[in-house]
Scaffold this motif. Structure first.
Motif, PDB file in Angstrom:
ATOM      1  N   GLN A 133       0.740  -1.186   0.260  1.00 14.97           N
ATOM      2  CA  GLN A 133       0.138  -0.024   0.166  1.00 14.97           C
ATOM      3  C   GLN A 133       0.825   1.251   0.038  1.00 14.97           C
ATOM      4  N   GLN A 134       0.806   2.152  -0.939  1.00 13.07           N
ATOM      5  CA  GLN A 134       1.457   3.004  -1.150  1.00 13.07           C
ATOM      6  C   GLN A 134       0.633   4.223  -2.115  1.00 13.07           C
ATOM      7  N   GLU A 135       0.895   5.509  -1.542  1.00 13.42           N
ATOM      8  CA  GLU A 135       0.134   6.528  -2.253  1.00 13.42           C
ATOM      9  C   GLU A 135       0.843   6.916  -3.659  1.00 13.42           C
ATOM     10  N   GLN A 136       2.060   7.026  -3.598  1.00 10.54           N
ATOM     11  CA  GLN A 136       2.637   7.532  -4.793  1.00 10.54           C
ATOM     12  C   GLN A 136       2.974   6.160  -5.751  1.00 10.54           C
ATOM     13  N   ILE A 137       2.531   6.105  -6.903  1.00 11.79           N
ATOM     14  CA  ILE A 137       3.028   5.072  -7.733  1.00 11.79           C
ATOM     15  C   ILE A 137       3.511   5.500  -8.969  1.00 11.79           C
ATOM     16  N   ASP A 138       4.771   5.067  -9.450  1.00 11.12           N
ATOM     17  CA  ASP A 138       5.322   5.690 -10.577  1.00 11.12           C
ATOM     18  C   ASP A 138       4.976   4.772 -11.867  1.00 11.12           C
ATOM     19  N   LEU A 139       4.011   5.450 -12.547  1.00 10.76           N
ATOM     20  CA  LEU A 139       3.322   5.057 -13.687  1.00 10.76           C
ATOM     21  C   LEU A 139       4.155   5.438 -15.190  1.00 10.76           C
ATOM     22  N   ASP A 140       5.148   6.086 -14.794  1.00 10.44           N
ATOM     23  CA  ASP A 140       5.890   6.841 -15.985  1.00 10.44           C
ATOM     24  C   ASP A 140       6.995   5.538 -16.366  1.00 10.44           C
ATOM     25  N   PHE A 141       6.565   4.842 -17.238  1.00 10.19           N
ATOM     26  CA  PHE A 141       7.499   3.663 -17.492  1.00 10.19           C
ATOM     27  C   PHE A 141       8.169   3.724 -18.590  1.00 10.19           C
ATOM     28  N   ARG A 142       9.424   3.353 -18.750  1.00  8.46           N
ATOM     29  CA  ARG A 142      10.218   3.495 -19.831  1.00  8.46           C
ATOM     30  C   ARG A 142      10.648   1.955 -20.588  1.00  8.46           C
ATOM     31  N   LEU A 143      11.069   1.723 -21.626  1.00 15.37           N
ATOM     32  CA  LEU A 143      11.338   0.449 -22.292  1.00 15.37           C
ATOM     33  C   LEU A 143      12.521  -0.046 -21.454  1.00 15.37           C
ATOM     34  N   PRO A 144      12.416  -1.179 -21.049  1.00 16.55           N
ATOM     35  CA  PRO A 144      13.688  -1.738 -20.202  1.00 16.55           C
ATOM     36  C   PRO A 144      15.086  -2.043 -20.873  1.00 16.55           C
ATOM     37  N   ALA A 145      14.746  -2.269 -22.244  1.00 14.95           N
ATOM     38  CA  ALA A 145      15.885  -2.856 -22.861  1.00 14.95           C
ATOM     39  C   ALA A 145      15.651  -2.234 -24.450  1.00 14.95           C
ATOM     40  N   LYS A 257      -2.036 -10.672 -15.800  1.00 17.31           N
ATOM     41  CA  LYS A 257      -1.175 -10.265 -16.662  1.00 17.31           C
ATOM     42  C   LYS A 257      -1.835  -9.281 -17.849  1.00 17.31           C
ATOM     43  N   VAL A 258      -1.293  -8.113 -17.880  1.00 21.01           N
ATOM     44  CA  VAL A 258      -1.756  -7.310 -18.919  1.00 21.01           C
ATOM     45  C   VAL A 258      -0.563  -6.840 -19.921  1.00 21.01           C
ATOM     46  N   ASP A 259      -1.067  -6.167 -21.107  1.00 10.50           N
ATOM     47  CA  ASP A 259      -0.151  -5.931 -22.177  1.00 10.50           C
ATOM     48  C   ASP A 259       0.936  -4.893 -21.672  1.00 10.50           C
ATOM     49  N   PRO A 260       2.232  -5.344 -21.617  1.00 12.75           N
ATOM     50  CA  PRO A 260       3.311  -4.140 -21.242  1.00 12.75           C
ATOM     51  C   PRO A 260       3.344  -2.928 -22.155  1.00 12.75           C
ATOM     52  N   ALA A 261       2.864  -3.255 -23.448  1.00  8.83           N
ATOM     53  CA  ALA A 261       2.909  -2.211 -24.402  1.00  8.83           C
ATOM     54  C   ALA A 261       1.838  -0.944 -24.233  1.00  8.83           C
ATOM     55  N   LEU A 262       0.972  -1.371 -23.133  1.00 13.42           N
ATOM     56  CA  LEU A 262       0.295  -0.113 -22.827  1.00 13.42           C
ATOM     57  C   LEU A 262       0.784   0.648 -21.899  1.00 13.42           C
ATOM     58  N   PHE A 263       1.905   0.527 -21.438  1.00 16.73           N
ATOM     59  CA  PHE A 263       2.896   1.465 -20.607  1.00 16.73           C
ATOM     60  C   PHE A 263       3.923   2.056 -21.202  1.00 16.73           C
ATOM     61  N   VAL A 264       4.129   1.781 -22.273  1.00 14.71           N
ATOM     62  CA  VAL A 264       5.321   2.442 -23.258  1.00 14.71           C
ATOM     63  C   VAL A 264       4.684   2.503 -24.625  1.00 14.71           C
ATOM     64  N   TYR A 265       3.445   2.899 -24.687  1.00 17.23           N
ATOM     65  CA  TYR A 265       2.776   2.923 -26.083  1.00 17.23           C
ATOM     66  C   TYR A 265       3.574   3.888 -26.956  1.00 17.23           C
ATOM     67  N   ASP A 266       4.208   5.048 -26.339  1.00 14.09           N
ATOM     68  CA  ASP A 266       4.777   5.971 -27.224  1.00 14.09           C
ATOM     69  C   ASP A 266       6.182   5.825 -27.263  1.00 14.09           C
ATOM     70  N   GLN A 267       6.702   4.741 -26.953  1.00 11.55           N
ATOM     71  CA  GLN A 267       8.049   4.435 -27.253  1.00 11.55           C
ATOM     72  C   GLN A 267       8.170   3.057 -28.030  1.00 11.55           C
ATOM     73  N   LEU A 268       7.374   2.524 -28.545  1.00  9.33           N
ATOM     74  CA  LEU A 268       7.430   1.300 -29.230  1.00  9.33           C
ATOM     75  C   LEU A 268       7.961   1.462 -30.573  1.00  9.33           C
ATOM     76  N   THR A 269       8.175   2.545 -31.272  1.00  4.13           N
ATOM     77  CA  THR A 269       8.802   2.716 -32.359  1.00  4.13           C
ATOM     78  C   THR A 269      10.294   2.912 -32.128  1.00  4.13           C
ATOM     79  N   GLU A 270      10.584   2.826 -30.808  1.00  3.95           N
ATOM     80  CA  GLU A 270      12.102   2.763 -30.660  1.00  3.95           C
ATOM     81  C   GLU A 270      12.706   1.320 -30.881  1.00  3.95           C
TER      82      GLU A 270
END
Length: 278
Positions: A133-145, A257-270
């Motif tokens: 349980q924590q209030e601040q959740i980091d949802l600003d994900f980056r591609l891991p590799a 399990k959810v689609d990881p692409a939803l967290f980095v939708y704006d980076q997939l072109t990389e």
């Protein structure tokens, strides 16, 4: 073509793209933030609650097994009666993926393998049931590799022409030893070597948001270790059930399990898109 709705919190934090399909993410608006945060459950599991535009919201992971149609989340405000919010899940047909595995035991495990697999499933189930349980959740994900997108979430897989469970993550193919960095801050839940997943890292990002990294050649973190975005987690490898070196990246919301692409939708072109070849 899938249309994703992208929203941002008043604090400027990014939000995952939304897609109300099996394997996707649904967002529901709750109470104003001048009231205490409510508790929300879906399929009897707690869901992530955070703030946006002056309201509490919840992000719900939709299991791949979910049937299209109306579904309901249960909301329990503090000091008030519970109520439900209905939402619709739309159908989605995922592509098929045919893969040849040279190691036949990775397709049809022997009895000793099955004992190991059963034990590992119990361990993974316990890890993925973790709730911090924590209030601040980091949802600003980056591609891991960095690498080539060699497999997409949800594809219906056939190993040596035998049907198996749908693909549960996003695959990034790259040479063995390629660095894997934390896409967001969190705490390492567990590490280890598993029959199917190979060398594995699980990271807790809070409120049931968990990421997983599989088939690694090296693990550079330890359970209980706090990590910041960009920290080195490990290196890409070819351990477990694989056809070559790659990172299999999973994302979980409310033990789903959810689609990881939803967290980095704006980076997939990389990523060099090779998913159609799989």
């Amino acid at each position: 073509m899938v249309c994703w709705i992208v929203l941002a919190s008043p604090a400027g934090l990014a939000m995952p793209a939304l897609n109300a399909v099996p394997g996707g993410i649904v967002q529901l608006t709750l109470e104003p933030i001048d009231q205490p945060a409510p508790t929300v459950t879906f399929n009897q599991r707690k869901t992530l609650v955070t703030q946006q535009n002056g309201n509490w919201i919840t992000l719900i992971g939709i299991p791949l097994s979910t049937k299209p149609g109306e579904h309901k989340a249960v909301v329990q405000p503090v000091g008030k009666s519970r109520y439900t919010i209905a939402f619709d899940v739309k159908p989605k047909k995922y592509p098929e993926s045919y893969i040849t595995i040279k190691n036949k035991r990775k397709v049809n495990p022997n009895p000793d393998d099955m004992k190991r697999i059963k034990k590992e499933r119990g361990q993974l189930g316990k890890d993925l049931a973790r709730w911090t349980q924590q209030e601040q959740i980091d949802l600003d994900f980056r591609l891991p590799a960095k690498g080539r997108m060699s497999g997409v979430f949800g594809s219906r897989r056939f190993f040596n022409k035998q049907p198996r469970n749908p693909h549960s993550g996003l695959d990034i193919a790259a040479p063995k030893g390629t660095a894997i960095h934390a896409p967001a801050s969190g705490t390492v839940i567990d590490t280890g070597n598993f029959f199917f997943n190979g060398n594995t890292i699980l990271v807790d990002h809070g409120q049931g948001l968990i990421s997983g990294y599989f088939h690694l050649s090296a693990i550079d973190v330890k359970p209980g270790q706090h990590i910041n975005k960009g920290d080195l987690l490990g290196k890409i490898g070819a351990t477990g059930r694989v056809t070559g070196p790659h990172l299999h990246w999973n994302m979980y919301l409310n033990h789903t399990k959810v689609d990881p692409a939803l967290f980095v939708y704006d980076q997939l072109t990389e990523l060099d898109d090779g998913a159609k070849a799989r």
